[in-house]
Design an enzyme around this catalytic site. Structure first.
Site, PDB file in Angstrom:
ATOM      1  N   ARG A  39       0.824  -1.218   0.000  1.00  0.00           N
ATOM      2  CA  ARG A  39       0.000   0.000   0.000  1.00  0.00           C
ATOM      3  C   ARG A  39       0.859   1.269   0.000  1.00  0.00           C
ATOM      4  NH1 ARG A  39      -5.042  -1.909   3.859  1.00  0.00           N
ATOM      5  NH2 ARG A  39      -6.477  -2.301   2.139  1.00  0.00           N
ATOM      6  N   LYS A 204     -16.734 -15.152   5.285  1.00  0.00           N
ATOM      7  CA  LYS A 204     -18.116 -14.870   5.702  1.00  0.00           C
ATOM      8  C   LYS A 204     -19.048 -14.644   4.527  1.00  0.00           C
ATOM      9  CE  LYS A 204     -19.336 -12.556   9.385  1.00  0.00           C
ATOM     10  NZ  LYS A 204     -19.491 -11.338  10.224  1.00  0.00           N
ATOM     11  N   GLY A 354      -8.014  -7.730   0.767  1.00  0.00           N
ATOM     12  CA  GLY A 354      -6.726  -7.745   1.452  1.00  0.00           C
ATOM     13  C   GLY A 354      -6.109  -9.126   1.512  1.00  0.00           C
ATOM     14  N   GLY A 378     -12.934  -3.937   0.832  1.00  0.00           N
ATOM     15  CA  GLY A 378     -14.278  -3.483   1.170  1.00  0.00           C
ATOM     16  C   GLY A 378     -14.776  -2.436   0.181  1.00  0.00           C
TER      17      GLY A 378
HETATM   18  P1  ADP Z   1     -10.502 -10.917   1.430  1.00  0.00           P
HETATM   19  O1  ADP Z   1      -9.712 -10.191   2.502  1.00  0.00           O
HETATM   20  O2  ADP Z   1      -9.648 -11.264   0.254  1.00  0.00           O
HETATM   21  O3  ADP Z   1     -11.753 -10.178   1.076  1.00  0.00           O
HETATM   22  P2  ADP Z   1     -11.830 -12.578   3.381  1.00  0.00           P
HETATM   23  O4  ADP Z   1     -11.367 -11.647   4.451  1.00  0.00           O
HETATM   24  O5  ADP Z   1     -13.259 -12.592   3.051  1.00  0.00           O
HETATM   25  O6  ADP Z   1     -10.967 -12.314   2.045  1.00  0.00           O
HETATM   26  O7  ADP Z   1     -11.466 -14.078   3.785  1.00  0.00           O
HETATM   27  C1  ADP Z   1     -10.144 -14.499   4.031  1.00  0.00           C
HETATM   28  C2  ADP Z   1     -10.100 -15.610   5.043  1.00  0.00           C
HETATM   29  O8  ADP Z   1     -10.966 -16.669   4.703  1.00  0.00           O
HETATM   30  C3  ADP Z   1      -8.704 -16.214   5.128  1.00  0.00           C
HETATM   31  O9  ADP Z   1      -8.135 -15.875   6.370  1.00  0.00           O
HETATM   32  C4  ADP Z   1      -8.957 -17.722   4.991  1.00  0.00           C
HETATM   33  O10 ADP Z   1      -8.219 -18.493   5.925  1.00  0.00           O
HETATM   34  C5  ADP Z   1     -10.441 -17.830   5.286  1.00  0.00           C
HETATM   35  N1  ADP Z   1     -11.007 -19.065   4.708  1.00  0.00           N
HETATM   36  C6  ADP Z   1     -10.990 -19.461   3.423  1.00  0.00           C
HETATM   37  N2  ADP Z   1     -11.561 -20.679   3.279  1.00  0.00           N
HETATM   38  C7  ADP Z   1     -11.947 -21.062   4.518  1.00  0.00           C
HETATM   39  C8  ADP Z   1     -12.585 -22.249   5.025  1.00  0.00           C
HETATM   40  N3  ADP Z   1     -12.931 -23.260   4.243  1.00  0.00           N
HETATM   41  N4  ADP Z   1     -12.827 -22.304   6.355  1.00  0.00           N
HETATM   42  C9  ADP Z   1     -12.469 -21.274   7.165  1.00  0.00           C
HETATM   43  N5  ADP Z   1     -11.871 -20.128   6.741  1.00  0.00           N
HETATM   44  C10 ADP Z   1     -11.601 -20.040   5.430  1.00  0.00           C
HETATM   45 MG    MG Z   2     -10.004 -10.050   4.675  1.00  0.00          MG
END
Ligand code: ADP
Ligand code: MG
Length: 397
Positions: A39, A204, A354, A378
């Site tokens: 960043r 989520k 992220g 976000g």
């Molecule tokens: P981003 O930051 O790219 O938007 P998120 O914050 O939504 O992504 O999600 C990232 C997290 O999701 C990671 O820490 C990863 O470990 C978790 N994750 C991915 N698949 C699973 C799973 N099957 N069970 C639990 N956590 C998971």
């Molecule tokens: Mg994230």
């Protein structure tokens, strides 16, 4: 929306510019060292352009989530040092956000100098819901400069004092990073080249249902992996063992599957483990046959093949959210496979989020293989949902 280049065209030499940047980098918990300076690097083009034009640059930024008061743990000191290194100059750090030290240092700046204000979230007013509280901080910030440039794309979805209110008080411009992010997001939302494939993962499902709703009518395929796929598998009537499950979202997922008419593609196999641990052992099972005492922590190899096949002919791709718990080696293969398939796309490929951007770097993939890696997860999701982003709306006349 006027840009920083318009400001430079107007003549900015000797003028003080308040630049809101996104310098919210991850720090090592014990050493306080920056673990990924992506960043800071992304903010350099705008800072450099202003310096070269002779502006006196006052940078405002946040780091982490301090509780609205000074806290040495969240000091921007390591960021000031790194920013200075990258610029090849000294970047002093004000002791406060918009107090007497910030005022004195801003007054003393020479042409082309850069000053970093201390973490804006040391002021409770920064994130306050109260317009008057935010306004009072914005008034103080505005006295530090003659013009405002917002380059903090990762924060434009926040109605914060340094993002929204201060922009109302000064001539305002968008920085080069914000302009670049917007250009790419516009290409994803207005007549994207087809096939248009979106890959969503992460933890989520409730965070991402709104973006699924908004994108579903526009995409040719929506590939769902990560922790959020289990709520969809449950909606299809499958048992998901002890995998992540948002029971209150099952009905919504069922409705989305019906509306999608086959365009939502779910995993066909899953890497399972009896525990959320790297050393508990793992097995690959059918997505329709997850044992009751196991949890799904990655998508399986047949799913990677299926998703890669869907991606191979795509001309526009947006990927957000890791396919599995890539932080643990036994559950990396799904994210790696999808990251490679996205990198191989011949049209426009965009990575947002992220953790997704971190996964690209941690897994050793080349950032240049992607059309764009967004600095704001976000913010990019909210933009794709079609929501108005306060930090952008205020820059638009
Ligand atoms: P981003 O930051 O790219 O938007 P998120 O914050 O939504 O992504 O999600 C990232 C997290 O999701 C990671 O820490 C990863 O470990 C978790 N994750 C991915 N698949 C699973 C799973 N099957 N069970 C639990 N956590 C998971
Ligand atoms: Mg994230």
């Amino acid at each position: 929306m006027r840009s920083v280049d318009d400001l430079i065209g107007e003549g900015v030499s000797g003028r003080r510019v308040l630049l809101r940047a996104d310098l919210n980098v991850p720090l090592d918990k014990s050493t306080r060292e920056i673990t990924d300076d992506g960043r800071i690097r992304a903010s350099l083009p705008t800072v450099q352009a202003l310096r070269e034009a002779g502006a006196r640059v006052v940078v405002a930024a946040h780091l982490g989530r301090p509780k609205g008061a000074p806290d040495p743990q969240f000091s921007l000191a390591p960021v000031a040092a790194r920013l200075g290194e990258l610029l090849g100059t000294t970047v002093p750090l004000a002791a406060d956000v918009a107090g007497s030290d910030a005022v004195a240092r801003a007054d003393a700046l020479g042409d082309g100098d850069v000053l970093l204000l201390e973490n804006v979230r040391f002021e409770a007013a920064e994130t306050s819901k109260d317009d008057a509280e935010r306004g009072a901080l914005a008034d103080r910030l505005a006295t530090l400069a003659d013009a405002y440039v917002d380059d903090a794309f990762g924060a434009v979805h926040r109605k914060h004092a340094s993002v929204f209110d201060v922009a109302e008080r000064l001539p305002r411009y968008a920085g080069r990073l914000v302009a670049r992010e917007l250009e790419v997001l516009t290409r994803l939302t207005t007549e994207p080249e087809r096939p248009y494939v979106v890959v969503l993962g992460g933890s989520k499902v409730s965070d991402k249902l709104a973006v699924i709703e908004a994108l579903l009518p526009k995409v040719d395929r929506l590939l769902v992996g990560g922790g959020m796929c289990f709520t969809f598998l449950a909606a299809q009537g499958h048992g998901v063992g002890s995998s992540l499950l948002e029971a209150d979202q099952v009905d919504t997922c069922r409705r989305l599957l019906a509306e999608a008419d086959g365009r939502i593609v779910l995993p066909v196999d899953v890497v399972c483990s009896p525990a959320f641990a790297a050393d508990a052992g793992s097995t690959v099972v059918d997505a329709a046959a997850i044992p009751d005492d196991q949890m799904g922590l990655d998508v399986g190899p047949r799913t990677v093949e299926l998703f890669a096949g869907e991606l191979s002919g795509a001309r526009t791709v947006f990927w957000n959210g890791p396919m599995g718990v890539f932080e643990m080696a036994p559950f990396q293969a799904g994210t790696r496979g999808v990251a490679e398939a996205v990198a191989a796309v011949s049209g426009l490929s965009v990575v947002g989020g992220g953790d997704s951007a971190a996964a690209v770097r941690v897994l050793g993939l080349h950032e240049e293989s992607y059309g764009h890696i967004s600095t704001g997860g976000g913010a990019s999701l909210e933009y794709l949902e079609g929501r108005e982003l306060p930090g952008l709306a205020v820059l638009t006349d």
